[in-house]
Design an enzyme around this catalytic site. Structure first.
Site, PDB file in Angstrom:
ATOM      1  N   MET A 280     -30.551   6.998   1.413  1.00 23.71           N
ATOM      2  CA  MET A 280     -30.479   6.040   0.527  1.00 23.71           C
ATOM      3  C   MET A 280     -29.301   5.243   0.222  1.00 23.71           C
ATOM      4  O   MET A 280     -29.252   4.571   1.364  1.00 23.71           O
ATOM      5  CB  MET A 280     -30.636   6.626  -1.219  1.00 23.71           C
ATOM      6  N   CYS A 281     -28.599   4.964  -0.578  1.00 30.99           N
ATOM      7  CA  CYS A 281     -27.437   4.252  -0.868  1.00 30.99           C
ATOM      8  C   CYS A 281     -27.979   2.774  -1.060  1.00 30.99           C
ATOM      9  O   CYS A 281     -28.960   2.108  -0.678  1.00 30.99           O
ATOM     10  CB  CYS A 281     -26.584   4.176   0.504  1.00 30.99           C
ATOM     11  N   GLY A 282     -26.991   2.121  -1.957  1.00 34.49           N
ATOM     12  CA  GLY A 282     -27.807   0.285  -2.175  1.00 34.49           C
ATOM     13  C   GLY A 282     -26.348  -0.451  -1.725  1.00 34.49           C
ATOM     14  O   GLY A 282     -25.284   0.004  -1.931  1.00 34.49           O
TER      15      GLY A 282
ATOM     16  N   ARG B  60     -30.241   4.266  -6.126  1.00 36.07           N
ATOM     17  CA  ARG B  60     -30.009   4.707  -4.786  1.00 36.07           C
ATOM     18  C   ARG B  60     -28.701   5.486  -4.647  1.00 36.07           C
ATOM     19  O   ARG B  60     -28.659   5.833  -3.541  1.00 36.07           O
ATOM     20  CB  ARG B  60     -30.348   3.165  -4.219  1.00 36.07           C
TER      21      ARG B  60
END
Length: 302
Positions: free
Chosen positions: A1-3, A32
């Site tokens: 994920m991660c944003g 995220r």
């Protein structure tokens, strides 16, 4: 994920709102990356001949005034410490490399977040909303900024392992994805003099860009070389003193969207983070092509 979020301003009015607007983008990306959050702001350039460093203390509240006094003894002139939560910025009448070496010798308990003339990095483990409030991000202005919300996959959840990562002056990187050859590449880069503070794979990508640019490559050329030397999946956003650049890997495994108006250029992992910006309904919107470098600032759009 991660944003990932990036915002480049084109008007003085929006420069004053940079922190507010970036905070709104990060909130939209909280799901995220609930583990930690971080930002790199480009703002308030140091005078000619001076440098700016941002440092983090994980061990309580140090004597920031005492550290400033020691810096003044070593280098002659230093600003009053600009304290923001667990981080502090010093502006010093010295070369950034000399200051980094002095801090490593005299204050190994501090972590150097960034160094240069305009960059300031702040990051911390914990939910993005708490980070925004603790660091009063909504009050900050600047010309451009990058942000990141992290869901850890490659290393521990700590402030040090959070993004952005900076391994060169006024240069930083945020990353969504994972690299499979980072351990081997780390050893290669260390032999070239690149220093790392964590075992995070994304820091290796930042170090790779620092090394390539130190060898004479432009930022755009260094990013293009990533596609030959970095194995894995990635969307990168890279900040410099002049602007920021974006690259997705050749199969575009990780999401990204970009938008531009007369007042700003933005990128994010999802459109919902752009939709909250003023005038977003009239923006030119597109998905960046895989394997293509996009940049804003003194360089034109790719």
């Amino acid at each position: 994920m991660c944003g990932i979020a990036g915002l480049y301003t084109k008007t003085p009015a929006l420069e004053a709102q940079l922190g507010l607007q970036l905070s709104r983008m990060l909130e939209q990306l909280s799901f995220r990356g609930p583990d930690s959050a971080g930002v790199a702001f480009y703002r308030e350039p140091a005078p000619d001949g001076w440098c700016k460093v941002s440092v983090h203390s994980a061990a309580g509240d140090p004597d920031w005034d005492g550290i400033a006094a020691s810096l003044a003894l070593a280098f002659g002139e230093v600003s009053a410490p600009r304290i923001r939560a667990s981080h502090t910025v010093f502006v010093i009448a010295a070369d950034a490399e000399q200051v980094q070496a002095w801090l490593a010798r005299n204050h190994p308990e501090l972590r150097l977040m960034s160094a240069g003339r305009v960059i300031e990095i702040y990051k911390e483990a914990g939910p993005p909303r708490r980070f925004i409030e603790r660091f009063a991000l909504e009050e900050m202005g600047g010309s451009h900024a990058l942000g990141h919300t992290r869901m850890a996959t490659e290393s521990r959840v700590t402030t040090e392992h959070s993004h952005p990562f900076s391994t060169g002056l006024d240069l930083c990187l945020v990353h969504n994805g994972s690299l499979s050859n980072h351990n081997r590449l780390r050893r290669v880069l260390e032999r070239q003099g690149i220093r790392f503070q964590t075992d995070n794979d994304s820091e290796v990508a930042a170090g790779y860009l620092t090394w390539r640019m130190g060898e004479g490559a432009s930022l755009e050329e260094a990013l293009e070389l990533c596609m030959d030397d970095l194995d894995g999946f990635y969307t990168f956003a890279v900040g410099t003193a002049d602007g920021f650049a974006v690259l997705r890997d050749p199969i575009a495994c990780k999401p990204a969207v970009m938008a531009e108006t007369d007042e700003w250029v933005a990128m994010a992992s999802e459109y919902r983070a752009i939709a909250v910006l003023p005038g977003a309904e009239d923006a030119v919107l597109w998905e960046p092509e895989p394997g293509r470098v996009y940049s804003w600032g003194t360089a034109p759009v790719a």
